[in-house]
Design an enzyme around this catalytic site. Sequence first.
Site, PDB file in Angstrom:
ATOM      1  N   HIS A  31      33.914 -20.436  37.817  1.00 52.37           N
ATOM      2  CA  HIS A  31      32.425 -20.444  37.636  1.00 52.37           C
ATOM      3  C   HIS A  31      31.800 -21.807  37.123  1.00 52.37           C
ATOM      4  O   HIS A  31      32.611 -22.506  36.376  1.00 52.37           O
ATOM      5  CB  HIS A  31      31.995 -19.494  36.754  1.00 52.37           C
ATOM      6  CG  HIS A  31      30.384 -18.952  37.006  1.00 52.37           C
ATOM      7  ND1 HIS A  31      29.514 -19.757  36.517  1.00 52.37           N
ATOM      8  CD2 HIS A  31      29.827 -17.812  37.737  1.00 52.37           C
ATOM      9  CE1 HIS A  31      28.403 -19.052  36.594  1.00 52.37           C
ATOM     10  NE2 HIS A  31      28.649 -18.063  37.584  1.00 52.37           N
TER      11      HIS A  31
ATOM     12  N   ASP B 130      32.047 -11.491  40.952  1.00 54.60           N
ATOM     13  CA  ASP B 130      32.287 -10.903  42.220  1.00 54.60           C
ATOM     14  C   ASP B 130      33.622 -10.240  42.405  1.00 54.60           C
ATOM     15  O   ASP B 130      34.077  -9.806  43.147  1.00 54.60           O
ATOM     16  CB  ASP B 130      32.267 -12.186  43.319  1.00 54.60           C
ATOM     17  CG  ASP B 130      30.762 -12.580  43.655  1.00 54.60           C
ATOM     18  OD1 ASP B 130      30.613 -13.840  43.527  1.00 54.60           O
ATOM     19  OD2 ASP B 130      29.931 -11.691  43.687  1.00 54.60           O
TER      20      ASP B 130
HETATM   21  C1  SDX Z   1      28.515 -16.537  41.899  1.00 52.71           C
HETATM   22  O1  SDX Z   1      26.078 -20.210  39.776  1.00 52.71           O
HETATM   23  C2  SDX Z   1      26.078 -18.929  39.405  1.00 52.71           C
HETATM   24  O2  SDX Z   1      25.479 -18.489  38.448  1.00 52.71           O
HETATM   25  C3  SDX Z   1      26.478 -18.268  40.688  1.00 52.71           C
HETATM   26  C4  SDX Z   1      26.702 -16.813  40.375  1.00 52.71           C
HETATM   27  C5  SDX Z   1      25.416 -16.029  40.411  1.00 52.71           C
HETATM   28  O3  SDX Z   1      25.226 -14.920  39.571  1.00 52.71           O
HETATM   29  O4  SDX Z   1      24.364 -16.461  41.068  1.00 52.71           O
HETATM   30  O5  SDX Z   1      27.477 -16.208  39.183  1.00 52.71           O
HETATM   31  C6  SDX Z   1      27.551 -15.890  41.558  1.00 52.71           C
HETATM   32  O6  SDX Z   1      28.254 -17.228  42.967  1.00 52.71           O
HETATM   33  C7  SDX Z   1      30.042 -16.570  41.563  1.00 52.71           C
HETATM   34  C8  SDX Z   1      30.968 -17.511  42.230  1.00 52.71           C
HETATM   35  C9  SDX Z   1      31.623 -16.486  43.442  1.00 52.71           C
HETATM   36  N1  SDX Z   1      32.602 -17.719  44.058  1.00 52.71           N
HETATM   37  C10 SDX Z   1      33.665 -17.518  44.006  1.00 52.71           C
HETATM   38  O7  SDX Z   1      34.243 -16.496  43.251  1.00 52.71           O
HETATM   39  C11 SDX Z   1      34.506 -18.500  44.900  1.00 52.71           C
HETATM   40  C12 SDX Z   1      35.696 -18.940  44.253  1.00 52.71           C
HETATM   41  N2  SDX Z   1      35.559 -19.962  43.162  1.00 52.71           N
HETATM   42  C13 SDX Z   1      35.354 -21.088  43.407  1.00 52.71           C
HETATM   43  O8  SDX Z   1      35.234 -21.596  44.710  1.00 52.71           O
HETATM   44  C14 SDX Z   1      34.640 -22.046  42.117  1.00 52.71           C
HETATM   45  O9  SDX Z   1      35.200 -21.581  41.144  1.00 52.71           O
HETATM   46  C15 SDX Z   1      33.167 -21.954  42.195  1.00 52.71           C
HETATM   47  C16 SDX Z   1      32.525 -22.253  43.572  1.00 52.71           C
HETATM   48  C17 SDX Z   1      32.727 -20.635  41.703  1.00 52.71           C
HETATM   49  C18 SDX Z   1      32.499 -22.895  41.106  1.00 52.71           C
HETATM   50  O10 SDX Z   1      33.015 -24.269  41.651  1.00 52.71           O
HETATM   51  P1  SDX Z   1      32.959 -25.715  40.836  1.00 52.71           P
HETATM   52  O11 SDX Z   1      32.279 -25.329  39.669  1.00 52.71           O
HETATM   53  O12 SDX Z   1      32.415 -26.690  41.861  1.00 52.71           O
HETATM   54  O13 SDX Z   1      34.240 -25.914  40.325  1.00 52.71           O
HETATM   55  P2  SDX Z   1      35.439 -26.793  41.147  1.00 52.71           P
HETATM   56  O14 SDX Z   1      35.468 -26.193  42.694  1.00 52.71           O
HETATM   57  O15 SDX Z   1      35.173 -27.961  40.906  1.00 52.71           O
HETATM   58  O16 SDX Z   1      36.648 -26.334  40.382  1.00 52.71           O
HETATM   59  C19 SDX Z   1      37.255 -27.095  39.343  1.00 52.71           C
HETATM   60  C20 SDX Z   1      38.727 -27.126  39.303  1.00 52.71           C
HETATM   61  C21 SDX Z   1      39.252 -27.469  40.619  1.00 52.71           C
HETATM   62  O17 SDX Z   1      40.671 -27.723  40.666  1.00 52.71           O
HETATM   63  P3  SDX Z   1      40.794 -29.448  40.210  1.00 52.71           P
HETATM   64  O18 SDX Z   1      40.179 -30.103  41.299  1.00 52.71           O
HETATM   65  O19 SDX Z   1      40.317 -29.618  38.653  1.00 52.71           O
HETATM   66  O20 SDX Z   1      42.598 -29.740  40.310  1.00 52.71           O
HETATM   67  O21 SDX Z   1      39.214 -25.553  39.248  1.00 52.71           O
HETATM   68  C22 SDX Z   1      39.813 -25.130  40.478  1.00 52.71           C
HETATM   69  C23 SDX Z   1      39.310 -26.327  41.843  1.00 52.71           C
HETATM   70  O22 SDX Z   1      40.403 -26.459  42.501  1.00 52.71           O
HETATM   71  N3  SDX Z   1      39.153 -23.882  41.047  1.00 52.71           N
HETATM   72  C24 SDX Z   1      40.164 -22.909  41.423  1.00 52.71           C
HETATM   73  C25 SDX Z   1      39.131 -21.788  41.645  1.00 52.71           C
HETATM   74  N4  SDX Z   1      38.067 -22.176  41.560  1.00 52.71           N
HETATM   75  C26 SDX Z   1      38.058 -23.552  40.973  1.00 52.71           C
HETATM   76  N5  SDX Z   1      41.196 -22.874  41.903  1.00 52.71           N
HETATM   77  C27 SDX Z   1      41.835 -21.677  42.439  1.00 52.71           C
HETATM   78  N6  SDX Z   1      40.902 -20.668  42.822  1.00 52.71           N
HETATM   79  C28 SDX Z   1      39.618 -20.579  42.212  1.00 52.71           C
HETATM   80  N7  SDX Z   1      38.890 -19.671  42.688  1.00 52.71           N
END
Ligand code: SDX
Length: 428
Positions: free
Chosen positions: A305, A362
């Site tokens: 998140h 989610d």
């Molecule tokens: C919602 O913003 C809100 O409030 C949203 C929400 C709401 O109520 O409106 O809470 C609802 O959208 C919840 C999120 C739902 N999405 C997912 O579950 C999709 C999976 N999650 C990711 O794609 C990610 O965690 C996000 C999109 C939610 C957040 O992305 P960020 O903040 O841009 O973080 P990032 O992608 O830069 O991740 C940081 C690190 C990365 O690794 P490094 O580059 O540092 O090595 O964490 C890793 C990412 O690769 N990472 C994950 C991961 N989520 C982040 N690795 C594996 N699996 C994951 N799910």
Amino acid sequence: MNAELIYDNKKINLNVLTGTNNEIAIDITGLRNDTGLITYDPGYQNTGSCQSAITFIDGEKGILRYRGIPIEQLAEKSSFIEVSYLLIYGKLPNRAERAAFSERLSLNALLHEDMLHYLGNIPPTAHPMALLSNMVNSLSVYYPGFYVEDYNNETFNMMAARLISKIRTIAAFSYKKSIGEPFVYAREDLLYVQNFLNMMFSSPVKSYHLDPDIIRTLEVLLILHADHEQNCSTSTVRLVGSSKVNLYSSICAGICALWGPLHGGANQQVIEMLESVRNSKLSPKECIERSKDKKNPFRLMGFGHRVYRNYDPRAKILKEYAKKLLAKRKVVDPLLDIAMQLEELALSDDYFIERKLYPNVDFYSGFLYRLIGIPTNMFTVMFAMGRMPGWIAHWKEMHDSVPFKIGRPRQLYIGEPLADYVPVDKRK
Ligand code: SDX
């Protein structure tokens, strides 16, 4: 309190703003005029776009409050209609206000009959989110007379009631359309959630038993999704609304943003991910390894998140709810076991621990939607139904904070310095 920026041997003083719970922000509203500088922050990870009194999140502590009230109390004691009123109008409604709000929603449960012809021409195979965004934007066709210039309380109240009430009708009708059954209309004797369930699952040949557990579960799901401050879709509603376009079109933009798999579309992706894990016989351990491998497209959907660096409080509530309700109804959902094994492995894995990746809203919501009987491709529509009051509240807060500015971020240009037009016969 202020901050000092030293640049090009000049010292620039910047005001520091403090929020209710002592969050602090550097005010850069005058930065470019005073220095020619802009800030650079892709994805707005460190950028506050507004000051808001609607929702407070503490990502480090896993705290979520609507108008100061902890989400745990609202999930336990309130109703979706009360929470909608709280978010939009800033206070819990008294009995008379709640009755009037509920009445306004009931009176707006029908769709304009011409909208049904429009809906009738949308292919039954359309994704429910594509259908929803189409139908919500068509409100500005069938219910004109909403120009922002005459934005006043009565106009706004009517538009807000139409959106909250009609998204429920559109969702139920889209489901009926997808299964080839006749539409079931809202009933005057049923409250919001009961009406939705009845519109979804009853038919001329089969009545639907309104089970109190299922009703409460759906209330809680909608309450937990009702707002989440400046997430992608809410920021979209604010940005689009800042051009002074009407509320319906602003909300339609938010629905489109929510559909993305990184945002509200994740709840559908979680179940599809778990189904693929089950069908592929992948072990949870292998899944975790794949989700860490940058070269592997597999992601642990429902994890991570932008704001929470701790367990999403909504996920905590939904997980307990799912476990309790499935046990009570003696339902064994094999996907829930896989989900809990994945969570246990992830929460003890350095990769997830270092990045502070926890289950988000989610990760567990899909189990409850399945139990209610909602098809997987409608999960994000349910998210939108829950988030509707939050989107409306933020649109209203922005319009109430007159004068507000149109949203228009800057950029750092990295293209060609200067180029001339090349006639087509001289191009490579
Ligand atoms: C919602 O913003 C809100 O409030 C949203 C929400 C709401 O109520 O409106 O809470 C609802 O959208 C919840 C999120 C739902 N999405 C997912 O579950 C999709 C999976 N999650 C990711 O794609 C990610 O965690 C996000 C999109 C939610 C957040 O992305 P960020 O903040 O841009 O973080 P990032 O992608 O830069 O991740 C940081 C690190 C990365 O690794 P490094 O580059 O540092 O090595 O964490 C890793 C990412 O690769 N990472 C994950 C991961 N989520 C982040 N690795 C594996 N699996 C994951 N799910």
